[in-house]
Design a protein around this motif. Structure first.
Motif, PDB file in Angstrom:
ATOM      1  N   ARG A 150      14.818  12.846 -15.033  1.00 23.86           N
ATOM      2  CA  ARG A 150      13.553  12.895 -15.779  1.00 23.86           C
ATOM      3  C   ARG A 150      13.499  14.134 -16.671  1.00 23.86           C
ATOM      4  O   ARG A 150      13.083  14.085 -17.822  1.00 23.86           O
ATOM      5  CB  ARG A 150      12.368  12.863 -14.802  1.00 23.86           C
ATOM      6  N   ARG A 151      13.941  15.272 -16.122  1.00 27.40           N
ATOM      7  CA  ARG A 151      13.934  16.520 -16.879  1.00 27.40           C
ATOM      8  C   ARG A 151      14.807  16.395 -18.126  1.00 27.40           C
ATOM      9  O   ARG A 151      14.405  16.778 -19.224  1.00 27.40           O
ATOM     10  CB  ARG A 151      14.488  17.628 -15.976  1.00 27.40           C
ATOM     11  N   GLU A 181      16.803  24.775 -24.770  1.00 33.94           N
ATOM     12  CA  GLU A 181      15.518  25.179 -25.347  1.00 33.94           C
ATOM     13  C   GLU A 181      15.223  26.663 -25.158  1.00 33.94           C
ATOM     14  O   GLU A 181      14.158  27.131 -25.524  1.00 33.94           O
ATOM     15  CB  GLU A 181      14.385  24.341 -24.760  1.00 33.94           C
ATOM     16  N   PHE A 212      12.196  14.729 -31.499  1.00 27.88           N
ATOM     17  CA  PHE A 212      11.122  15.079 -32.437  1.00 27.88           C
ATOM     18  C   PHE A 212      11.374  16.434 -33.097  1.00 27.88           C
ATOM     19  O   PHE A 212      10.926  16.658 -34.219  1.00 27.88           O
ATOM     20  CB  PHE A 212       9.772  15.032 -31.724  1.00 27.88           C
ATOM     21  N   GLU A 267      13.176  14.016 -20.682  1.00 34.76           N
ATOM     22  CA  GLU A 267      12.062  14.646 -21.415  1.00 34.76           C
ATOM     23  C   GLU A 267      12.568  15.665 -22.428  1.00 34.76           C
ATOM     24  O   GLU A 267      12.014  15.807 -23.520  1.00 34.76           O
ATOM     25  CB  GLU A 267      11.089  15.324 -20.437  1.00 34.76           C
ATOM     26  N   MET A 268      13.651  16.359 -22.078  1.00 34.30           N
ATOM     27  CA  MET A 268      14.216  17.334 -23.013  1.00 34.30           C
ATOM     28  C   MET A 268      14.830  16.605 -24.217  1.00 34.30           C
ATOM     29  O   MET A 268      14.711  17.061 -25.362  1.00 34.30           O
ATOM     30  CB  MET A 268      15.265  18.186 -22.296  1.00 34.30           C
ATOM     31  N   ARG A 289      13.822  13.757 -25.355  1.00 34.68           N
ATOM     32  CA  ARG A 289      12.692  13.261 -26.158  1.00 34.68           C
ATOM     33  C   ARG A 289      12.189  14.371 -27.094  1.00 34.68           C
ATOM     34  O   ARG A 289      11.940  14.145 -28.272  1.00 34.68           O
ATOM     35  CB  ARG A 289      11.556  12.813 -25.240  1.00 34.68           C
ATOM     36  N   ARG A 290      12.057  15.577 -26.534  1.00 31.69           N
ATOM     37  CA  ARG A 290      11.571  16.700 -27.364  1.00 31.69           C
ATOM     38  C   ARG A 290      12.575  17.023 -28.477  1.00 31.69           C
ATOM     39  O   ARG A 290      12.191  17.347 -29.592  1.00 31.69           O
ATOM     40  CB  ARG A 290      11.321  17.929 -26.486  1.00 31.69           C
ATOM     41  N   MET A 298       5.564   6.929 -24.484  1.00 27.78           N
ATOM     42  CA  MET A 298       5.816   8.060 -23.595  1.00 27.78           C
ATOM     43  C   MET A 298       6.666   7.629 -22.407  1.00 27.78           C
ATOM     44  O   MET A 298       7.245   8.436 -21.724  1.00 27.78           O
ATOM     45  CB  MET A 298       4.502   8.666 -23.100  1.00 27.78           C
ATOM     46  N   THR A 299       6.698   6.342 -22.131  1.00 27.94           N
ATOM     47  CA  THR A 299       7.562   5.856 -21.067  1.00 27.94           C
ATOM     48  C   THR A 299       8.098   4.485 -21.408  1.00 27.94           C
ATOM     49  O   THR A 299       7.406   3.671 -22.005  1.00 27.94           O
ATOM     50  CB  THR A 299       6.835   5.805 -19.711  1.00 27.94           C
ATOM     51  N   TYR A 312      14.323  13.916 -10.432  1.00 30.91           N
ATOM     52  CA  TYR A 312      13.883  15.086 -11.203  1.00 30.91           C
ATOM     53  C   TYR A 312      14.910  15.488 -12.262  1.00 30.91           C
ATOM     54  O   TYR A 312      14.546  15.801 -13.390  1.00 30.91           O
ATOM     55  CB  TYR A 312      13.609  16.268 -10.255  1.00 30.91           C
TER      56      TYR A 312
END
Lengths: 219, 180
Positions: free
Chosen positions: A163-164, A209, A174, A167-168, A170-171, A12-13, A160
């Motif tokens: 990081r945002r 998204e 998957f 995380e996007m 990463r999604r 996760m990190t 921010y």
């Protein structure tokens, strides 16, 4: 007390800090004066060694696993480098923000402390007052210095934003792997091209998204 | 074409479940535990330093009031003029301990432990909701495929909601309207 650091194999990190594992938990989160300049090379969201182990354990279909590994190769080339870079930048800016804030707090606390000492010294040992006042001035100068250098590229915003996007990404990794929309239909090259485009869009700050179409600008 | 067999869907599901859901669950639990411990440690230290600062002030007051020896001579300025090293030490503690307490009380603003606890507790609960629709081996192909999709989408939604702390919107405007 344990003689070994705890196992932290979470994907996760990327950021892990085993050198501080002996410290109290709250101290482990304190910022570093010097952070790593380069992202972790060869980072994988899915560890290939563990994947092969899982394939053997669960007796997964070899042909299916070959196709999945081919997807992973493509993801590593097309998306993971962007994720790794964004994650690293987010970590750097987070450290920068925390470092500045801790420095501000320390200077502020020291200034209050010196102020209290001046009040006591005025009554007990007035000869100390000029020295303490000099120290208080030095603290004020340091705060001004810190205020000047921390004003460039506000770290919270950079943290921010990066990081945002990380995380996007990463999604999206998957989403592609699990063939969720928009990757559910079409030829392989079309699907791969869609991923490339969406990864590039995410990396430049577009919200792929769904929120963007409602008028949100998610940069 | 991208049509996938049941065995491929099963393989993808197992990989996702192992490398994403289980990893996320482990990560959320670790973050929760560490945030709780860090907040608790800092809180105790903060309270202890505040207590010691107050105690030092009270002891100074007691010493000054009750010890006849600490009386300023005519040339002296105040009670500190004849202060013993103990009183000097206590005076320093009355300044230093509350300052340390203030320093520690500002740390939660930087590290946001309470906010993290709230976000990751919710994420952990929602992950279980997503997990509840996970596919079952006995399902027929169509149902299995739908279950994999629902499970995956649900998990990614949890990961999306967890990112609200970085400014992602938890709801799109349409959903906000529905909530109203």
């Amino acid at each position: 007390m344990n003689s070994q650091p705890p196992e932290t194999d979470s994907k996760m990190t990327i950021q892990s800090d085993e050198s501080r594992w002996r410290l109290p938990v709250w101290m482990r989160e304190m910022p570093r004066l010097r952070a790593a300049k380069e992202p972790v090379s060869a980072f994988q969201l899915i560890d290939r060694g563990q994947l092969r182990q899982l394939v053997t354990e669960k007796n997964l279909d070899k042909e299916a696993v070959t196709r999945i590994e081919s997807d992973l190769d493509f993801l590593e080339y097309e998306l993971l480098r962007l994720f790794s870079d964004r994650d690293h930048k987010a970590g750097l800016q987070q450290n920068r923000h925390r470092l500045y804030t801790v420095q501000y707090i320390t200077l502020g606390v020291l200034a209050v402390c010196v102020g209290a000492m001046i009040a006591v010294a005025v009554a007990t040992n007035p000869t100390l007052v000029p020295y303490l006042a000099m120290f208080a001035t030095l603290l004020a100068l340091l705060m001004t210095f810190l205020g000047t250098i921390s004003g460039r590229e506000p770290p919270v915003e950079q943290w921010y934003v990066n990081r945002r996007r990380a995380e996007m990404l990463r999604r999206e990794y998957f989403r592609f792997l699990m063939r969720l929309p928009p990757y559910q239909d079409g030829d392989d090259f079309q699907i791969k091209r869609t991923l490339s485009q969406r990864a590039a869009d995410i990396n430049r700050g577009l919200d792929v998204e769904g929120d963007a179409k409602h008028g949100f600008t998610n940069t | 074409m991208a049509s996938r067999t049941r065995s491929e869907q099963e393989a993808r599901y197992v990989i996702f479940d192992t490398f994403v859901v289980n990893d996320a669950r482990h990560y959320y639990r670790t973050v929760l535990e560490e945030a709780r411990r860090a907040a608790s440690q800092v809180n105790r230290l903060r309270a202890a330093f505040g207590f010691l600062g107050g105690l030092g002030a009270a002891v100074i007051g007691l010493i000054v009031q009750s010890t006849p020896a600490i009386v300023c001579p005519a040339s002296g300025d105040n009670v500190f003029c004849t202060a013993s090293p103990i009183v000097a030490l206590l005076t320093a503690s009355v300044i230093i301990f509350p300052m340390l307490s203030i320093f520690l009380s500002l740390l939660p603003l930087i590290f946001e432990w309470d906010e993290r606890i709230q976000v990751y507790e919710t994420a952990l609960e929602n992950l279980e909701v997503a997990d509840a629709v996970s596919p079952i081996a006995e399902m027929k192909d169509i149902e299995y495929s739908a279950a994999v999709r629902a499970f995956t989408q649900g998990t990614l939604d949890v990961m999306h909601d967890e990112a609200v702390i970085y400014g992602d919107s938890a709801f799109s405007p349409e959903n906000i309207d529905q909530e109203r």
